[in-house]
Design an enzyme around this catalytic site. Sequence first.
Site, PDB file in Angstrom:
ATOM      1  N   LYS A 258     -35.341 -24.122  49.866  1.00 19.20           N
ATOM      2  CA  LYS A 258     -36.505 -24.062  51.147  1.00 19.20           C
ATOM      3  C   LYS A 258     -36.488 -22.123  51.133  1.00 19.20           C
ATOM      4  CE  LYS A 258     -33.074 -26.926  53.025  1.00 19.20           C
ATOM      5  NZ  LYS A 258     -32.094 -26.973  54.026  1.00 19.20           N
TER       6      LYS A 258
ATOM      7  N   ARG B 147     -25.494 -14.071  40.241  1.00 19.52           N
ATOM      8  CA  ARG B 147     -26.201 -14.331  39.286  1.00 19.52           C
ATOM      9  C   ARG B 147     -27.619 -13.963  39.356  1.00 19.52           C
ATOM     10  NH1 ARG B 147     -25.145 -16.374  33.466  1.00 19.52           N
ATOM     11  NH2 ARG B 147     -24.169 -14.099  33.164  1.00 19.52           N
TER      12      ARG B 147
ATOM     13  N   ARG C 229     -19.542 -18.845  31.392  1.00 18.01           N
ATOM     14  CA  ARG C 229     -18.338 -18.523  30.885  1.00 18.01           C
ATOM     15  C   ARG C 229     -18.018 -17.285  32.562  1.00 18.01           C
ATOM     16  NH1 ARG C 229     -19.497 -18.612  26.632  1.00 18.01           N
ATOM     17  NH2 ARG C 229     -22.203 -18.975  27.494  1.00 18.01           N
ATOM     18  N   THR C 230     -19.714 -16.557  32.713  1.00 19.42           N
ATOM     19  CA  THR C 230     -19.293 -15.556  33.835  1.00 19.42           C
ATOM     20  C   THR C 230     -18.516 -16.676  35.138  1.00 19.42           C
ATOM     21  OG1 THR C 230     -21.180 -13.923  32.884  1.00 19.42           O
ATOM     22  CG2 THR C 230     -21.018 -14.045  35.063  1.00 19.42           C
TER      23      THR C 230
ATOM     24  N   HIS D 289     -25.384  -6.558  33.783  1.00 15.33           N
ATOM     25  CA  HIS D 289     -23.938  -6.883  33.518  1.00 15.33           C
ATOM     26  C   HIS D 289     -22.830  -6.768  33.107  1.00 15.33           C
ATOM     27  CE1 HIS D 289     -22.421 -10.979  33.276  1.00 15.33           C
ATOM     28  NE2 HIS D 289     -23.027 -11.356  31.840  1.00 15.33           N
TER      29      HIS D 289
HETATM   30  C1  NCD Z   1     -25.024 -13.448  28.755  1.00 11.24           C
HETATM   31  C2  NCD Z   1     -26.211 -13.441  29.155  1.00 11.24           C
HETATM   32  O1  NCD Z   1     -26.076 -14.099  30.868  1.00 11.24           O
HETATM   33  O2  NCD Z   1     -26.348 -12.015  30.113  1.00 11.24           O
HETATM   34  N1  NCD Z   1     -23.842 -14.530  28.400  1.00 11.24           N
HETATM   35  C3  NCD Z   1     -22.625 -13.940  29.080  1.00 11.24           C
HETATM   36  O3  NCD Z   1     -22.623 -13.995  30.335  1.00 11.24           O
HETATM   37  N2  NCD Z   1     -21.951 -14.276  28.918  1.00 11.24           N
HETATM   38  C4  NCD Z   1     -26.042 -13.478  27.257  1.00 11.24           C
HETATM   39  C5  NCD Z   1     -26.115 -14.577  26.952  1.00 11.24           C
HETATM   40  O4  NCD Z   1     -26.687 -15.548  28.159  1.00 11.24           O
HETATM   41  O5  NCD Z   1     -26.999 -14.368  26.442  1.00 11.24           O
END
Ligand code: NCD
Length: 303
Positions: free
Chosen positions: A80, A101, A51-52, A129
């Site tokens: 590396k 991320r 999703r993100t 997040h």
């Molecule tokens: C979440 C995350 O990555 O923290 N997912 C997301 O970004 N929608 C929640 C999860 O992974 O449980």
Amino acid sequence: MQHLIDILDLSTTEIDALIATAKDIIADPAKYAEKCRGKKLATLFYEPSTRTRLSFEAAMYELGGNVLGFSEAQSSSASKGESVADTAKIISCYADIIAMRHYKEGAPLVASLNASVPVINAGDGGHNHPTQTLADLLTISREKGRLSDLTVGFCGDLKFGRTVHSLLNAMVRYENVRFVLISPEELEIPGYLRQELVKKGVGFQETQSLEDAMPSLDILYMTRVQRERFFNEADYIRLKDSYVLTPEKLVSAKADMNILHPLPRVNEISVRVDDDPRACYFKQALNGKYIRMALILKLLDIA
Ligand code: NCD
């Protein structure tokens, strides 16, 4: 230049403005279709994501921009031994904005200190997040018409769930919001967050029983037990099915309670709940795209 590393980097006025922009995008997407023409978003994902990352990419495409990046550390020079600081300097030569991320808490902050373009934290370890929080806030705002006067239940892995940490931090700033924190003892919220709640005089209650909490909730925020953050698989297996939301458990919930989940879900919400009008988690994923469009516009300073 503004980054988004922690949700507290944004004032509530700025959050309200982002929500207003997202709602305007939903009402009139054509108006925004060319806003990022010629701009590039880099998605640097050192940890898995559906999703993100894809909502960020869809957001940039829907603004008329382009995207580049990587979706696993193994395919980047991180394999590396390149540092996050160096990567941030390099990507600043190629892109106008970065969404990162990382499995290490603080990595996007390091990137922001070294990049010459805005950096967005798209999730750092078990820490924060903020863009998921923006998606959550847009969802609550659209469903409830307000972000104040709410009882919000967080259920599941409140220790490692970074979405919980960011949403809690965001919501304590709205009027008359109280929290019910539902988790096994081992997965309670981190001490630093509990201290914040106490310090700010926010009303909250900790319990292990979802059933007891249910009737009081306006929002139920379910979470996955974060397997990748456990030191030992046996503990994960013991705790993973602590809570499973079913239609039977929803009988005692308010008729207008909203069920949120950042997704992915494993077992914690039965698929039998999906058709319940209170289930908002798929709408929440869609809202994630709109609010990221609004955020990209803000950080690129495009009106
Ligand atoms: C979440 C995350 O990555 O923290 N997912 C997301 O970004 N929608 C929640 C999860 O992974 O449980």
